[in-house]
Design a protein around this motif. Structure first.
Motif, PDB file in Angstrom:
ATOM      1  N   HIS A 101      -9.277 -62.606  -9.493  1.00  0.00           N
ATOM      2  CA  HIS A 101      -8.922 -63.514  -8.400  1.00  0.00           C
ATOM      3  C   HIS A 101      -9.076 -64.961  -8.873  1.00  0.00           C
ATOM      4  O   HIS A 101     -10.005 -65.277  -9.621  1.00  0.00           O
ATOM      5  N   PRO A 102      -8.204 -65.874  -8.413  1.00  0.00           N
ATOM      6  CA  PRO A 102      -8.277 -67.260  -8.898  1.00  0.00           C
ATOM      7  C   PRO A 102      -9.402 -68.088  -8.296  1.00  0.00           C
ATOM      8  O   PRO A 102      -9.709 -69.161  -8.815  1.00  0.00           O
ATOM      9  N   ASP A 103     -10.019 -67.625  -7.191  1.00  0.00           N
ATOM     10  CA  ASP A 103     -10.960 -68.496  -6.473  1.00  0.00           C
ATOM     11  C   ASP A 103     -12.321 -67.805  -6.330  1.00  0.00           C
ATOM     12  O   ASP A 103     -12.474 -66.877  -5.518  1.00  0.00           O
ATOM     13  N   TYR A 104     -13.309 -68.277  -7.086  1.00  0.00           N
ATOM     14  CA  TYR A 104     -14.625 -67.635  -7.056  1.00  0.00           C
ATOM     15  C   TYR A 104     -15.280 -67.757  -5.678  1.00  0.00           C
ATOM     16  O   TYR A 104     -15.965 -66.830  -5.221  1.00  0.00           O
ATOM     17  N   ASP A 105     -15.078 -68.879  -4.968  1.00  0.00           N
ATOM     18  CA  ASP A 105     -15.696 -69.049  -3.647  1.00  0.00           C
ATOM     19  C   ASP A 105     -15.173 -68.002  -2.657  1.00  0.00           C
ATOM     20  O   ASP A 105     -15.935 -67.459  -1.850  1.00  0.00           O
ATOM     21  N   VAL A 106     -13.867 -67.735  -2.717  1.00  0.00           N
ATOM     22  CA  VAL A 106     -13.273 -66.708  -1.832  1.00  0.00           C
ATOM     23  C   VAL A 106     -13.861 -65.332  -2.171  1.00  0.00           C
ATOM     24  O   VAL A 106     -14.228 -64.557  -1.278  1.00  0.00           O
ATOM     25  N   VAL A 107     -13.983 -65.039  -3.458  1.00  0.00           N
ATOM     26  CA  VAL A 107     -14.543 -63.750  -3.880  1.00  0.00           C
ATOM     27  C   VAL A 107     -15.981 -63.621  -3.389  1.00  0.00           C
ATOM     28  O   VAL A 107     -16.377 -62.594  -2.826  1.00  0.00           O
ATOM     29  N   ARG A 108     -16.765 -64.683  -3.575  1.00  0.00           N
ATOM     30  CA  ARG A 108     -18.189 -64.636  -3.209  1.00  0.00           C
ATOM     31  C   ARG A 108     -18.366 -64.317  -1.718  1.00  0.00           C
ATOM     32  O   ARG A 108     -19.224 -63.548  -1.335  1.00  0.00           O
ATOM     33  N   GLU A 109     -17.495 -64.892  -0.901  1.00  0.00           N
ATOM     34  CA  GLU A 109     -17.578 -64.637   0.545  1.00  0.00           C
ATOM     35  C   GLU A 109     -17.163 -63.211   0.901  1.00  0.00           C
ATOM     36  O   GLU A 109     -17.664 -62.637   1.868  1.00  0.00           O
ATOM     37  N   ALA A 110     -16.232 -62.644   0.109  1.00  0.00           N
ATOM     38  CA  ALA A 110     -15.671 -61.335   0.462  1.00  0.00           C
ATOM     39  C   ALA A 110     -16.467 -60.161  -0.110  1.00  0.00           C
ATOM     40  O   ALA A 110     -16.394 -59.046   0.416  1.00  0.00           O
ATOM     41  N   LEU A 111     -17.235 -60.408  -1.177  1.00  0.00           N
ATOM     42  CA  LEU A 111     -17.840 -59.308  -1.945  1.00  0.00           C
ATOM     43  C   LEU A 111     -18.676 -58.348  -1.108  1.00  0.00           C
ATOM     44  O   LEU A 111     -18.637 -57.134  -1.319  1.00  0.00           O
ATOM     45  N   SER A 112     -19.419 -58.892  -0.144  1.00  0.00           N
ATOM     46  CA  SER A 112     -20.347 -58.040   0.600  1.00  0.00           C
ATOM     47  C   SER A 112     -19.593 -57.044   1.498  1.00  0.00           C
ATOM     48  O   SER A 112     -20.198 -56.109   2.030  1.00  0.00           O
ATOM     49  N   TYR A 113     -18.286 -57.229   1.669  1.00  0.00           N
ATOM     50  CA  TYR A 113     -17.506 -56.294   2.491  1.00  0.00           C
ATOM     51  C   TYR A 113     -17.126 -55.028   1.723  1.00  0.00           C
ATOM     52  O   TYR A 113     -16.751 -54.026   2.319  1.00  0.00           O
ATOM     53  N   ALA A 114     -17.185 -55.095   0.390  1.00  0.00           N
ATOM     54  CA  ALA A 114     -16.838 -53.905  -0.404  1.00  0.00           C
ATOM     55  C   ALA A 114     -17.922 -52.856  -0.214  1.00  0.00           C
ATOM     56  O   ALA A 114     -19.106 -53.179  -0.155  1.00  0.00           O
ATOM     57  N   ARG A 115     -17.489 -51.585  -0.130  1.00  0.00           N
ATOM     58  CA  ARG A 115     -18.461 -50.498   0.051  1.00  0.00           C
ATOM     59  C   ARG A 115     -18.637 -49.701  -1.237  1.00  0.00           C
ATOM     60  O   ARG A 115     -19.314 -48.669  -1.247  1.00  0.00           O
ATOM     61  N   VAL A 116     -17.983 -50.161  -2.294  1.00  0.00           N
ATOM     62  CA  VAL A 116     -18.166 -49.580  -3.636  1.00  0.00           C
ATOM     63  C   VAL A 116     -18.365 -50.754  -4.590  1.00  0.00           C
ATOM     64  O   VAL A 116     -18.065 -51.902  -4.235  1.00  0.00           O
ATOM     65  N   PRO A 117     -18.875 -50.511  -5.811  1.00  0.00           N
ATOM     66  CA  PRO A 117     -19.062 -51.632  -6.743  1.00  0.00           C
ATOM     67  C   PRO A 117     -17.737 -52.306  -7.095  1.00  0.00           C
ATOM     68  O   PRO A 117     -16.688 -51.653  -7.149  1.00  0.00           O
ATOM     69  N   VAL A 118     -17.812 -53.620  -7.313  1.00  0.00           N
ATOM     70  CA  VAL A 118     -16.626 -54.396  -7.678  1.00  0.00           C
ATOM     71  C   VAL A 118     -16.824 -54.940  -9.094  1.00  0.00           C
ATOM     72  O   VAL A 118     -17.813 -55.625  -9.376  1.00  0.00           O
ATOM     73  N   ILE A 119     -15.874 -54.621  -9.973  1.00  0.00           N
ATOM     74  CA  ILE A 119     -15.930 -55.102 -11.353  1.00  0.00           C
ATOM     75  C   ILE A 119     -15.181 -56.420 -11.421  1.00  0.00           C
ATOM     76  O   ILE A 119     -14.012 -56.498 -11.032  1.00  0.00           O
ATOM     77  N   SER A 120     -15.851 -57.449 -11.932  1.00  0.00           N
ATOM     78  CA  SER A 120     -15.161 -58.734 -12.089  1.00  0.00           C
ATOM     79  C   SER A 120     -14.255 -58.685 -13.306  1.00  0.00           C
ATOM     80  O   SER A 120     -14.714 -58.491 -14.430  1.00  0.00           O
ATOM     81  N   CYS A 121     -12.974 -58.898 -13.076  1.00  0.00           N
ATOM     82  CA  CYS A 121     -12.001 -58.969 -14.173  1.00  0.00           C
ATOM     83  C   CYS A 121     -11.525 -60.414 -14.325  1.00  0.00           C
ATOM     84  O   CYS A 121     -10.407 -60.668 -14.772  1.00  0.00           O
ATOM     85  N   GLY A 122     -12.409 -61.364 -13.958  1.00  0.00           N
ATOM     86  CA  GLY A 122     -12.099 -62.795 -14.010  1.00  0.00           C
ATOM     87  C   GLY A 122     -12.021 -63.346 -12.608  1.00  0.00           C
ATOM     88  O   GLY A 122     -11.142 -62.943 -11.826  1.00  0.00           O
ATOM     89  N   TRP A 123     -13.008 -64.221 -12.245  1.00  0.00           N
ATOM     90  CA  TRP A 123     -13.033 -64.842 -10.909  1.00  0.00           C
ATOM     91  C   TRP A 123     -13.083 -66.354 -11.082  1.00  0.00           C
ATOM     92  O   TRP A 123     -14.035 -66.904 -11.659  1.00  0.00           O
ATOM     93  N   GLY A 124     -12.058 -67.010 -10.565  1.00  0.00           N
ATOM     94  CA  GLY A 124     -11.988 -68.469 -10.652  1.00  0.00           C
ATOM     95  C   GLY A 124     -12.044 -68.935 -12.100  1.00  0.00           C
ATOM     96  O   GLY A 124     -11.684 -68.200 -13.028  1.00  0.00           O
ATOM     97  N   ASN A 125     -12.499 -70.190 -12.275  1.00  0.00           N
ATOM     98  CA  ASN A 125     -12.677 -70.727 -13.628  1.00  0.00           C
ATOM     99  C   ASN A 125     -14.068 -70.420 -14.157  1.00  0.00           C
ATOM    100  O   ASN A 125     -14.396 -70.765 -15.284  1.00  0.00           O
ATOM    101  N   GLU A 126     -14.884 -69.780 -13.301  1.00  0.00           N
ATOM    102  CA  GLU A 126     -16.315 -69.721 -13.583  1.00  0.00           C
ATOM    103  C   GLU A 126     -16.765 -68.505 -14.366  1.00  0.00           C
ATOM    104  O   GLU A 126     -17.657 -68.622 -15.208  1.00  0.00           O
ATOM    105  N   THR A 127     -16.198 -67.326 -14.083  1.00  0.00           N
ATOM    106  CA  THR A 127     -16.813 -66.125 -14.663  1.00  0.00           C
ATOM    107  C   THR A 127     -15.803 -65.028 -15.010  1.00  0.00           C
ATOM    108  O   THR A 127     -14.853 -64.781 -14.253  1.00  0.00           O
ATOM    109  N   HIS A 128     -16.018 -64.411 -16.172  1.00  0.00           N
ATOM    110  CA  HIS A 128     -15.205 -63.287 -16.643  1.00  0.00           C
ATOM    111  C   HIS A 128     -16.156 -62.370 -17.432  1.00  0.00           C
ATOM    112  O   HIS A 128     -16.067 -62.233 -18.655  1.00  0.00           O
ATOM    113  N   PRO A 129     -17.105 -61.733 -16.696  1.00  0.00           N
ATOM    114  CA  PRO A 129     -18.195 -61.042 -17.394  1.00  0.00           C
ATOM    115  C   PRO A 129     -17.772 -59.854 -18.241  1.00  0.00           C
ATOM    116  O   PRO A 129     -18.409 -59.584 -19.269  1.00  0.00           O
ATOM    117  N   THR A 130     -16.708 -59.125 -17.840  1.00  0.00           N
ATOM    118  CA  THR A 130     -16.337 -57.978 -18.684  1.00  0.00           C
ATOM    119  C   THR A 130     -15.692 -58.462 -19.984  1.00  0.00           C
ATOM    120  O   THR A 130     -15.819 -57.812 -21.020  1.00  0.00           O
TER     121      THR A 130
END
Ligand code: CP
Length: 335
Positions: free
Chosen positions: A122-151
């Motif tokens: 996703h291009p926007d880390y702030d949007v992801v951060r707000e949405a993450l807690s709604y997931a009911r399974v683990p979410v793998i970051s495949c690149g969020w915003g300019n900030e993080t691409h842990p895999t």
């Protein structure tokens, strides 16, 4: 596969402590968690082109709100090699209900109903951060915003682990880009390197600095991280003469932002590395200077003759991305 080997993989995956967790920043992992991931990946690597049945009956849902070749393919192939299945949406902004205004939070709730794990770019880390807690399974970051691409950071670390020996102590890595403000791959790699005891030197421009949140994460690690800004090409070569690896995160600006792309390409000259320079820098060393790149690349970033030399590591990174992503998926879902 022998039952004892399966039990050993299960034990290593459990030691990652990632079951049912999201991984946002590599600064959140301990040395023991990194090592458990690398050891799991090394055990899964023999099956990374043939497959096994660890994740049979499990499904991965991939949602890529930004373009991707390597990350999406290797994440999906990793799940398939583990014996699981994949549903994918590579253009959700056009093809999913996002086009009808559905929020990312509702996307994550929906995908959770159909999968055991979600792969999200996703291009926007702030949007992801707000949405993450709604997931009911683990979410793998495949690149969020300019900030993080842990895999990506983990596959880069796994490449260093497999090619430079298994200890990071004493390793010196240069992370070079005219745009560190959009260098999420480099920032994830840097956090892992700093945690594992390597020395990290960024080489960039003061006009496009590292994002503030990444600086905070790096500072929290109290590792050996320095930044050199606005250096000449000779400064770059002097730095590389002390480094084991040179890492280029590349240009992350899509073609629909031609002004920012032009800025990147116009500023590339001091960063351009040739095969001759790699050879000179490696003379008399035990191990040649390794050249890494997150890819995709532009031909003006470095000498493509490096492709066929002992310095090339960027194609190896792509190959190592499958076993490490197999380990990440299996660790986050759990056996
Ligand atoms: N390195 C990387 O993230 O590549 P893709 O954009 O092709 O996934």
């Amino acid at each position: 596969m022998a039952k004892s080997y399966l039990m050993d993989i299960g034990e290593r995956l459990e030691a990652t402590g990632l079951k049912n967790k999201n991984l946002e920043f590599l600064s959140d992992l301990t040395v023991e968690q990194f090592m458990a991931l690398f050891e799991s990946a090394a055990m899964l690597e023999p099956f990374s082109r043939t497959g096994l049945t660890l994740m049979q009956g499990r499904n991965l849902c991939s949602l890529f709100f930004q373009p991707s070749t390597r990350t999406r393919f290797s994440t999906e192939v990793a799940m398939q090699r583990l014996g699981g299945t994949v549903v994918t949406e590579s253009s959700p902004a056009q093809n999913s209900s996002a086009a009808k205004g559905e929020s990312l939070a509702d996307h994550l709730i929906t995908a959770s109903c159909y999968s055991n794990v979600i792969a999200l770019r996703h291009p926007d880390y702030d949007v992801v951060r707000e949405a993450l807690s709604y997931a009911r399974v683990p979410v793998i970051s495949c690149g969020w915003g300019n900030e993080t691409h842990p895999t990506q950071g983990l596959l880069d670390l796994y490449t260093a682990y497999r090619t430079c020996g298994q200890s990071f102590e004493g390793l010196h890595v240069c992370l070079a880009s005219p745009d560190l403000s959009r260098g999420r791959a480099a920032h994830s790699f840097a956090q892992g390197l700093a945690r594992l005891g390597a020395q990290v030197t960024y080489f960039g421009l003061s006009s496009l600095p590292i994002p503030e949140i990444v600086k905070q994460k790096l500072n929290s690690l109290s590792g050996n991280v320095q930044v050199i800004n606005d250096g000449s090409h000779q400064d770059f070569l002097d730095l590389l003469s002390q480094c084991d690896l040179c890492y280029f995160p590349g240009c992350c600006v899509p073609k629909d932002n031609p002004a920012a792309r032009d800025d990147f390409l116009r500023s590339i000259k001091p960063f351009y590395l040739t095969l001759d320079e790699c050879k000179k820098l490696s003379s008399g060393r035990q191990r040649p200077l390794g050249v890494m790149h997150a890819l995709p690349r532009n031909s003006c970033e470095f000498d493509l003759a490096i492709d066929h030399s002992e310095h090339e590591l960027y194609f190896k990174q792509m190959a190592y991305s499958v076993p490490i992503r197999m380990a990440i998926i299996a660790a986050q879902i759990g056996l």
